[in-house]
Scaffold this motif. Sequence first.
Motif, PDB file in Angstrom:
ATOM      1  N   ARG A   5       0.854  -1.189   0.000  1.00 33.90           N
ATOM      2  CA  ARG A   5       0.000   0.000   0.000  1.00 33.90           C
ATOM      3  C   ARG A   5       0.890   1.240   0.000  1.00 33.90           C
ATOM      4  NH1 ARG A   5      -4.280  -1.924   4.621  1.00 33.90           N
ATOM      5  NH2 ARG A   5      -5.650  -3.068   3.214  1.00 33.90           N
ATOM      6  N   PRO A   6       0.329   2.396  -0.351  1.00 31.73           N
ATOM      7  CA  PRO A   6       1.126   3.624  -0.376  1.00 31.73           C
ATOM      8  C   PRO A   6       1.802   3.941   0.969  1.00 31.73           C
ATOM      9  CG  PRO A   6      -0.934   3.982  -1.533  1.00 31.73           C
ATOM     10  CD  PRO A   6      -1.025   2.622  -0.893  1.00 31.73           C
ATOM     11  N   ARG A  35      -6.833  -3.536  -6.034  1.00 29.21           N
ATOM     12  CA  ARG A  35      -7.319  -2.151  -6.016  1.00 29.21           C
ATOM     13  C   ARG A  35      -8.219  -1.907  -4.813  1.00 29.21           C
ATOM     14  NH1 ARG A  35      -7.565  -3.011 -11.629  1.00 29.21           N
ATOM     15  NH2 ARG A  35      -9.773  -3.494 -11.527  1.00 29.21           N
ATOM     16  N   ASP A  38      -6.416  -1.230  -1.727  1.00 27.02           N
ATOM     17  CA  ASP A  38      -5.617   0.002  -1.799  1.00 27.02           C
ATOM     18  C   ASP A  38      -4.129  -0.263  -2.006  1.00 27.02           C
ATOM     19  OD1 ASP A  38      -5.276   2.794  -1.831  1.00 27.02           O
ATOM     20  OD2 ASP A  38      -4.769   2.810   0.309  1.00 27.02           O
ATOM     21  N   SER A  40      -0.716  -0.088  -4.106  1.00 23.19           N
ATOM     22  CA  SER A  40      -0.133   0.718  -5.168  1.00 23.19           C
ATOM     23  C   SER A  40       0.691  -0.145  -6.124  1.00 23.19           C
ATOM     24  CB  SER A  40       0.738   1.825  -4.578  1.00 23.19           C
ATOM     25  OG  SER A  40       1.716   1.284  -3.714  1.00 23.19           O
ATOM     26  N   SER A  41       1.165  -1.295  -5.652  1.00 20.27           N
ATOM     27  CA  SER A  41       1.907  -2.256  -6.474  1.00 20.27           C
ATOM     28  C   SER A  41       1.574  -3.652  -5.978  1.00 20.27           C
ATOM     29  CB  SER A  41       3.417  -2.045  -6.348  1.00 20.27           C
ATOM     30  OG  SER A  41       3.801  -0.801  -6.835  1.00 20.27           O
TER      31      SER A  41
END
Length: 91
Positions: A5-6, A35, A38, A40-41
């Motif tokens: 996650r971010p 997604r 949450d 990001s990768s």
Amino acid sequence: MIGIRPDGTIILMVVDGRQEGADGMSPAELAWSCRMLDMSSALNLDGGGSSALWSRKHRVINRPSDKVAFIRIPRKVGNAVLVVPANSATN
């Protein structure tokens, strides 16, 4: 699957398939799940029937699809992704 996650939180996920009540996920369904969580990768590790999510406290958490005489037995694996606390590193 392993994702991040971010905020730096690492997420590990295993999806059971090939058995009653567990149909697995398509790549599109896995991407949608990432997604929704949450991420990001993310990376699909796609281990098939030998995929197992293990923890020290709970041992094998999921239900790998291999069975011998109706008893589920995890396969021996040649590789793994390990997540260990930073303070457990060897000197």
